[in-house]
Scaffold this motif. Structure first.
Motif, PDB file in Angstrom:
ATOM      1  N   ASP A  80       0.828  -1.211   0.000  1.00  0.00           N
ATOM      2  CA  ASP A  80       0.000   0.000   0.000  1.00  0.00           C
ATOM      3  C   ASP A  80       0.861   1.259   0.000  1.00  0.00           C
ATOM      4  OD1 ASP A  80      -2.359  -1.474   0.016  1.00  0.00           O
ATOM      5  OD2 ASP A  80      -2.336  -1.610   2.212  1.00  0.00           O
ATOM      6  N   HIS A  81       1.902   1.255   0.820  1.00  0.00           N
ATOM      7  CA  HIS A  81       2.795   2.417   0.887  1.00  0.00           C
ATOM      8  C   HIS A  81       3.532   2.607  -0.437  1.00  0.00           C
ATOM      9  CE1 HIS A  81       5.532   5.369   2.567  1.00  0.00           C
ATOM     10  NE2 HIS A  81       6.544   4.660   2.114  1.00  0.00           N
ATOM     11  N   LEU A  82       4.047   1.512  -1.003  1.00  0.00           N
ATOM     12  CA  LEU A  82       4.777   1.587  -2.271  1.00  0.00           C
ATOM     13  C   LEU A  82       3.857   2.065  -3.402  1.00  0.00           C
ATOM     14  CD1 LEU A  82       7.501   1.008  -3.631  1.00  0.00           C
ATOM     15  CD2 LEU A  82       6.676  -1.296  -4.075  1.00  0.00           C
ATOM     16  N   PHE A  83       2.641   1.546  -3.463  1.00  0.00           N
ATOM     17  CA  PHE A  83       1.698   1.947  -4.506  1.00  0.00           C
ATOM     18  C   PHE A  83       1.364   3.431  -4.386  1.00  0.00           C
ATOM     19  CE2 PHE A  83      -2.621   2.598  -6.073  1.00  0.00           C
ATOM     20  CZ  PHE A  83      -2.469   2.145  -7.378  1.00  0.00           C
ATOM     21  N   THR A  84       1.142   3.904  -3.151  1.00  0.00           N
ATOM     22  CA  THR A  84       0.820   5.319  -2.937  1.00  0.00           C
ATOM     23  C   THR A  84       1.983   6.204  -3.346  1.00  0.00           C
ATOM     24  OG1 THR A  84      -0.583   4.688  -1.079  1.00  0.00           O
ATOM     25  CG2 THR A  84       0.077   6.985  -1.206  1.00  0.00           C
ATOM     26  N   GLU A  85       3.208   5.800  -2.986  1.00  0.00           N
ATOM     27  CA  GLU A  85       4.392   6.595  -3.318  1.00  0.00           C
ATOM     28  C   GLU A  85       4.600   6.690  -4.826  1.00  0.00           C
ATOM     29  OE1 GLU A  85       9.176   6.203  -2.563  1.00  0.00           O
ATOM     30  OE2 GLU A  85       7.815   5.396  -1.061  1.00  0.00           O
ATOM     31  N   VAL A  86       4.490   5.567  -5.517  1.00  0.00           N
ATOM     32  CA  VAL A  86       4.698   5.559  -6.973  1.00  0.00           C
ATOM     33  C   VAL A  86       3.597   6.330  -7.675  1.00  0.00           C
ATOM     34  CG1 VAL A  86       4.777   4.068  -9.016  1.00  0.00           C
ATOM     35  CG2 VAL A  86       6.056   3.432  -6.972  1.00  0.00           C
ATOM     36  N   SER A  87       2.364   6.123  -7.279  1.00  0.00           N
ATOM     37  CA  SER A  87       1.271   6.841  -7.942  1.00  0.00           C
ATOM     38  C   SER A  87       1.372   8.344  -7.685  1.00  0.00           C
ATOM     39  CB  SER A  87      -0.084   6.306  -7.491  1.00  0.00           C
ATOM     40  OG  SER A  87      -0.253   6.498  -6.107  1.00  0.00           O
ATOM     41  N   SER A  88       1.829   8.757  -6.501  1.00  0.00           N
ATOM     42  CA  SER A  88       2.017  10.172  -6.209  1.00  0.00           C
ATOM     43  C   SER A  88       3.091  10.781  -7.103  1.00  0.00           C
ATOM     44  CB  SER A  88       2.388  10.355  -4.735  1.00  0.00           C
ATOM     45  OG  SER A  88       2.708  11.689  -4.464  1.00  0.00           O
ATOM     46  N   GLU A  89       4.213  10.049  -7.279  1.00  0.00           N
ATOM     47  CA  GLU A  89       5.271  10.551  -8.156  1.00  0.00           C
ATOM     48  C   GLU A  89       4.794  10.648  -9.603  1.00  0.00           C
ATOM     49  OE1 GLU A  89       8.915   8.382  -7.766  1.00  0.00           O
ATOM     50  OE2 GLU A  89       8.954   8.631  -5.590  1.00  0.00           O
TER      51      GLU A  89
END
Length: 103
Positions: A80-89
């Motif tokens: 969840d954290h990785l998906f949020t970080e990548v989608s934010s970038e």
């Protein structure tokens, strides 16, 4: 006269296998080279400085990063954290691209 006979179970004494230990297998152990040993060997032997006798790898071997620069701490990934970080970038890059197109 030489006919084999199958003995009765009562006639066979039970062997005490609990106290018997099998001999360990004999395996030849090859020493695994460390990165430090490999680095020294790489610089020492000219065979590693060419590939297939044609490609010169001397420039590559001169700029290889030492092992201590390549080591990283193990970090567990949370999906969840990785998906949020990548989608934010990706959204930030997309917004910047939209602003550049408008200018």
């Amino acid at each position: 006269a030489d006919i084999p006979v199958i003995p009765d179970l009562e006639d066979v004494q039970e062997e005490d296998l609990a106290m018997q230990v099998a001999a360990p297998p004999s395996v030849q152990v090859n020493r695994v080279l460390t990165y430090h040993d490999l680095d020294k060997d790489l610089m020492k032997y000219a065979a590693f400085q060419t590939l297939d006798g044609e490609v010169d790898l001397k420039l590559l071997t001169k700029v290889l990063a030492p092992e201590h620069e390549l080591r990283e701490d193990d970090v567990s990934w949370d999906w969840d954290h990785l998906f949020t970080e990548v989608s934010s970038e990706l959204m930030t890059e997309w917004d910047l691209g939209q602003l550049e197109r408008e200018d």
